[in-house]
Write a protein that holds these residues in place. Structure first.
Motif, PDB file in Angstrom:
ATOM      1  N   GLU A   1       4.185  -9.044  -7.590  1.00 42.14           N
ATOM      2  CA  GLU A   1       4.451 -10.366  -7.031  1.00 42.14           C
ATOM      3  C   GLU A   1       5.898 -10.745  -7.313  1.00 42.14           C
TER       4      GLU A   1
ATOM      5  N   LEU B   1      -1.521  -2.050   0.646  1.00 49.55           N
ATOM      6  CA  LEU B   1      -2.610  -2.853   1.216  1.00 49.55           C
ATOM      7  C   LEU B   1      -2.192  -4.254   1.622  1.00 49.55           C
ATOM      8  N   SER B   2      -1.026  -4.681   1.179  1.00 46.53           N
ATOM      9  CA  SER B   2      -0.627  -6.054   1.494  1.00 46.53           C
ATOM     10  C   SER B   2       0.854  -6.230   1.263  1.00 46.53           C
ATOM     11  N   GLY B   3       1.373  -7.324   1.764  1.00 50.81           N
ATOM     12  CA  GLY B   3       2.755  -7.697   1.483  1.00 50.81           C
ATOM     13  C   GLY B   3       3.773  -7.030   2.390  1.00 50.81           C
ATOM     14  N   VAL B   4       3.323  -6.166   3.263  1.00 56.22           N
ATOM     15  CA  VAL B   4       4.224  -5.457   4.171  1.00 56.22           C
ATOM     16  C   VAL B   4       3.710  -5.627   5.595  1.00 56.22           C
ATOM     17  N   MET B   5       4.576  -6.077   6.481  1.00 54.59           N
ATOM     18  CA  MET B   5       4.229  -6.155   7.904  1.00 54.59           C
ATOM     19  C   MET B   5       5.361  -5.506   8.700  1.00 54.59           C
TER      20      MET B   5
ATOM     21  N   ILE C   1       7.234  -9.054   3.195  1.00 58.13           N
ATOM     22  CA  ILE C   1       7.290 -10.413   3.755  1.00 58.13           C
ATOM     23  C   ILE C   1       7.407 -11.470   2.660  1.00 58.13           C
ATOM     24  N   GLY C   2       7.684 -11.043   1.431  1.00 59.57           N
ATOM     25  CA  GLY C   2       7.788 -12.008   0.325  1.00 59.57           C
ATOM     26  C   GLY C   2       6.474 -12.233  -0.387  1.00 59.57           C
ATOM     27  N   ALA C   3       5.403 -11.710   0.183  1.00 61.94           N
ATOM     28  CA  ALA C   3       4.062 -11.887  -0.380  1.00 61.94           C
ATOM     29  C   ALA C   3       3.763 -10.757  -1.370  1.00 61.94           C
ATOM     30  N   PRO C   4       2.742 -10.935  -2.211  1.00 67.00           N
ATOM     31  CA  PRO C   4       2.395  -9.890  -3.172  1.00 67.00           C
ATOM     32  C   PRO C   4       2.111  -8.553  -2.472  1.00 67.00           C
TER      33      PRO C   4
ATOM     34  N   ILE D   1      -0.722  -5.004  -8.191  1.00 60.78           N
ATOM     35  CA  ILE D   1      -0.182  -6.071  -7.344  1.00 60.78           C
ATOM     36  C   ILE D   1       1.168  -6.451  -7.928  1.00 60.78           C
TER      37      ILE D   1
ATOM     38  N   ALA E   1       0.283  -5.106  -2.726  1.00 54.49           N
ATOM     39  CA  ALA E   1      -0.779  -4.384  -3.428  1.00 54.49           C
ATOM     40  C   ALA E   1      -0.730  -2.919  -3.032  1.00 54.49           C
TER      41      ALA E   1
ATOM     42  N   ALA F   1      11.522 -10.786   0.658  1.00 56.99           N
ATOM     43  CA  ALA F   1      11.155 -10.392   2.020  1.00 56.99           C
ATOM     44  C   ALA F   1      12.256  -9.530   2.621  1.00 56.99           C
TER      45      ALA F   1
END
Lengths: 397, 397, 397, 397
Positions: free
Chosen positions: B21, B68-72, B77-80, B19, B82, B25
């Motif tokens: 962090e 798994l996360s943090g990408v849209m 998107i500024g989020a962690p 992960i 993974a 974004a």
């Protein structure tokens, strides 16, 4: 990490300061624990004489630590320990108007610091970038050294190279190296090399040049199990490397004979494991420099650090006047010709801080009494740890 | 520091995970940004063939990243963030009963890890201590590399030494070294040395031994002003050193030619400052390795890293069975004969993470657009920064 | 601080993830230690029925933890523990084109997150800002709870207020409150208040409105001596407060009866110290909420947390369409009417993480066996600690 | 986080000290920026007279800051700023033999600190646990306040409750509250309540008791976008809560009217979003207390803090002599009767430090000039940020 510290102070400001947060309570501590290291940092050897090639500044001032907090009745109380050292040189600068410094000296933070922080007068870079700041680190390191001492850990250093003069110390035990270094004018355990280094420094001075070198920091009596392999920033190997290369002018570091070992076959680089008659696991070699998998093995930690020569030379180096935009050679600022003999104690200080941090991680760190009791339990526990049976295990069902 | 990451995973557990962090974004990111570095870490060169001396494991599995996360919609998107990589080898271990490993291999964390954590089966040390963990770091590093790329920073590596074979790269520009390394079976830019290295590895394999070596990580296009001289743990020199020596088997690091520079006079070690016709300050040399006072100069960063040979050799090394207490040679665990060609990308990953961290510190790091705009302002600001007049100043009234 | 964790995951992304770094080795741990807390977070009470006013989402998915790393043969190995929970809802979103969300909902991070990160589609704020993220925290918290349990520490929670219905729990021991809460549809220990709360929630639902409330998190069996007074960021009071107000929708916290105590005279706010027949120091009251000087007293820790009502109401709230610039009411996004009964377990999780962190600080944290042995020594040491004589001391010579 | 600080000093030791690391260069700063806050912390109101119920200690000493580092020619240089305040009271303690303190005062860290750190003399707890330490925090906070001021952020406080006297400030704008508080003997903006509070304090003094109360810290002019929703420890809500409850005697905190809002329906708790004629998004209410999703909204931040009454009362409280083991009432140590009017400035200091930290995170923090330029760009960028089209997006392909 549990032990942290902040330093403050400019080279010609009133003081150098450090606050060390995270020392356990119950550790005897006073200025006498700190002043000898400060003297070593100032380049005074065992006889109280300055090293050859040292800056004249050391004649101006003898650093004296004042412990301002965290100690009551001669013992730490678990609270932050603040230590202050006056800059005696400050009086000359106080109230004095100083023309701006506008010709950056290559090799210093003059230009890079000014670009980063938007300084217009380069002195605003160099006042904080000066190695005078290591005074505060050495003071902090002395508190960590005191803590380590209570657990039988001893940290020292010696010089192995100055300029082109390299000492061959093979065969000399670490202990003996530390003793012999104390008797050398330049902290080098080999008397012959030591004499050659002194001559080499004198030549450099006459040549209006400066010299760098290599020193080794060793930690004896370190218990196994400090640091960890489980996460990159817990690995002691990296933490020690950062500590060394966080020091002014230090640009290279190896654990043990890393660069030589890179050229050897694998069978000649490991430290085979044996059992001594008492049943303790031992090693006959210490090629690892005391660290396997980022964790201490119990063997001495050996760090070798490369220091570049002082960037300020009496021989002018090309630069540019930032006001006129014209080429200009640098202007000389008073400094050492060869600070290598003084640098070891700074490396020791940083190593002490990292090791004390790792020791507190391992033992918890509220009071010395608690730490010592737990340390004793560790020592006792070693041999019975491995009463394995041979039942196979399903690790991932 | 603003960019942080945690890795997780055991060598034969189900996955390697990380992960990250603190990424801004708006950075385009997907698995294709990560998989090429994973392939390089697995020892596949540009032609897709494994390096000589690589572990057979790489044939078993081709690492594939899943974000798994943090990408849209293809952008952070500024989020962690993974990232997960499956351990294909896991299936063989799932549900399988494994006899305890009780003979520690010198040079690994087998014994030190077990002492620290109280493990009775040494596999509980080595599963996490395995360099398989660097998969997660390389994945994290690839996200940092993507960010740096948006600012024109390029990070690469090449091998300069394997065992006793040293390549002489003097005169070859850094750029050309990177290109040439990509065409070498062992990542060495010099074709002759490269061929000799291949032979040397084959000899070591026949000799049932292993080889270490040296590689260099370089960062091109790094802006000046990253890192800082104001506090020990902000100095980029130390942060890069920690990053390098936090990698499995890495025991030495130098910035530029640190150990050689330690033997040179000061006048030959600095990088004189000049002004080019456009009015920009320049250097004709880069002896500093891109860092002055712990701050980037704008010149390439050059890190040289010493890797020890793999500790697991087909030739047995002495050890002790912890159950019986009897002397026993180590038992072979499948591994590389010479992982040096695969190691560079791990060094790159760690360097990318440190540099991205420092870049975010400098610019703030909420969105790429914001960072780019600020970066542009920095570029523009350089020349006019130094419109000093020469009025003397009282620094300390 | 020694125990750290990073969470990752978006509300409709593939997974929620957490990596917990710093757990000791030797702690038995599997998904069954985590799943019950995940079920409670989803609003399933002891009977397995959802709470009144819960989001329909909980019917869609039953969260299941997968432990991906850090555990071998059912026990932690000191390595980072990764836990993953699938978002079953993800399948509906995968590959689906979604119109941009452009009307920010007041009370959410829709607008503030977009301003900060430069998002143009507000979903890029809310996907990460969603309380779905607390799934990962609850999973992390369950590992900390497991560790605390080995030392006899028990952490629970109960609801004391929903909307305007306040329960009077005076006289009911903490233990009994936890038991009774488990039998209430809304986690409120007082059956009469519980029934009134259910009615109140139903009214709010009919009124197309939402409700907030207050819950208490209590920790029983906490040893004295966790946290510290020596530095602001070591004080457990503040660390617990941050943990509570780091949770979505939590806006107020008090330790014990802080706001009431602010109105009482000093003589009625302290907890007098007595000695029981066994010679142990005791308190008959716990007005301090278990903390004196930022350090645990050994009495239960009591945290009271104010949760605001869910910002998304069926009754439209005024906002502005960011595309057209026109006033527009918010559009409804599926959510709870009153998540207060589900929130307690999140508060517990965060409290567990802070307390486990402080416990590891106190004891060191490499293995459970080591921690338990040291814990036992602490328990034994208490009474003999104070064998003071009355010799006056000079604190500052 | 980018701005960090360490405090040091004991109540009767020679000095209180703080090192603040991470301030940008170019900020004008001298002792005059710090001394007014120190005077307020000592309980001197605008007229220079002490508050009713203040400790006599404030008559002994007037705190004076000395800036020891980090400032040259009146401006910060990016280096750590050290500030020292002498403890004038120290002279009385220097060299004096003091009988051990063995009766712990409930409500202080006397006992908990001694248990944790193994102190035998309780003074080793209380010397550091004393609220005298907040002197250093207030000094640090004043540097942060100076930085915030350059961006138009203003932080103040006022008292709303002392003992049972609660002021009704509804309808009074925040600005007016701050002004009126400055004219009150007890920092309460409502003159009638202020007078009642003075009487209430006098009653408590006559009753040999102490009083607590409630104060509010407000920050005006805070830009939107500080803090973040993306990770628990980036949420400003929690960071502010920790800051408040890290202060001695503070046990409760709410953002806005958190505890009242917990009882209101959701439709009455949010702050609807409107557009003003200039096209700027606005709110007509500030029920959120300035924070949505852990991020600042641009509305004032409002923190309400509950302070418990001073634990040291002239009326004895039961305790136990740790030497004899006999029940003994506490012995009086000189202290305030009601420090609430003095406490607000400490809350302000901690809020300033958290907000400055978040501002540096947002803008990067090397120099004030750079920060101001970036801040200006942010202000300009707001309105055009949302030029969304309405194309649907596939978030997860």
């Amino acid at each position: 990490m549990p032990l942290r510290f902040l330093t403050a102070g400019e080279s010609h400001g009133p003081v150098e300061l450090v606050i060390v947060e995270g020392l356990p309570a119950g550790l005897p501590l006073d200025a006498d624990d700190i002043n000898p290291d400060l003297a070593r940092r100032q380049g005074l050897n065992a006889t109280g004489k300055p090293y050859p090639g040292a800056s004249p500044r050391m004649k101006l001032e003898r650093d004296e630590a004042r412990v301002l907090s965290g100690v009551m009745a001669g013992m730490t109380i678990g609270a932050p320990v603040a230590i202050q050292v006056d800059n005696n040189d400050h009086d000359k600068w106080k109230g004095k108007a100083v023309a701006p410094m506008t010709i950056p000296r290559p090799g210093h933070a003059d230009l890079t610091g000014a670009l980063k922080y938007g300084h217009r007068d380069l002195r605003m870079s160099l006042e904080r970038a000066s190695a005078r700041e290591t005074t505060a680190r050495v003071a902090a390191g002395a508190t960590a050294r005191k803590l380590l001492g209570a657990f039988g850990v001893r940290v020292g250093s010696y010089v192995t190279q100055i300029g082109t003069v390299r000492a061959d110390l093979s065969g000399l035990p670490l202990d003996a190296r530390l003793t012999a270094a104390g008797e050398s004018e330049v902290q080098c355990p080999d008397p012959e090399s030591s004499a050659a280094m002194v001559v080499h420094i004198q030549e450099a001075m006459r040549g209006r040049d400066t010299l760098g070198g290599v020193f080794e920091v060793v930690a004896l009596g370190v218990p196994p199990g400090l640091g960890s392999h489980v996460h990159w920033d817990r690995r002691l190997t990296g933490r020690l490397a950062q500590a060394m290369l966080s020091i002014h002018a230090m640009k290279g570091v190896e654990i043990g004979d890393a660069f030589e070992n890179a050229g050897r076959p694998g069978t000649q680089v490991q430290d085979a494991i044996y059992k001594d008659p008492a049943g303790t696991l031992t090693r006959n070699t210490n090629r690892s420099g005391g660290l396997e998998g980022g964790i201490t093995t119990g063997e001495p930690i050996v760090l070798r650090v490369a220091m570049k020569p002082i960037a300020t030379t009496l021989t002018p180096i090309d630069s540019v006047d930032l006001v006129s935009g014209e080429p200009r050679p640098i202007e000389y600022e008073r400094s050492d010709f060869c600070p290598v003999p003084r640098a070891g104690v700074i490396g020791e200080a940083m190593a002490c801080l990292v090791l004390a941090d790792a020791l507190i991680e391992k033992l918890g760190g509220d009071s010395l009494a608690e730490m010592l009791q737990r340390f004793e339990a560790l020592r006792r526990a070693r041999l019975s740890d491995f009463d394995l049976d041979n039942t196979p295990t399903v690790f991932w069902p």
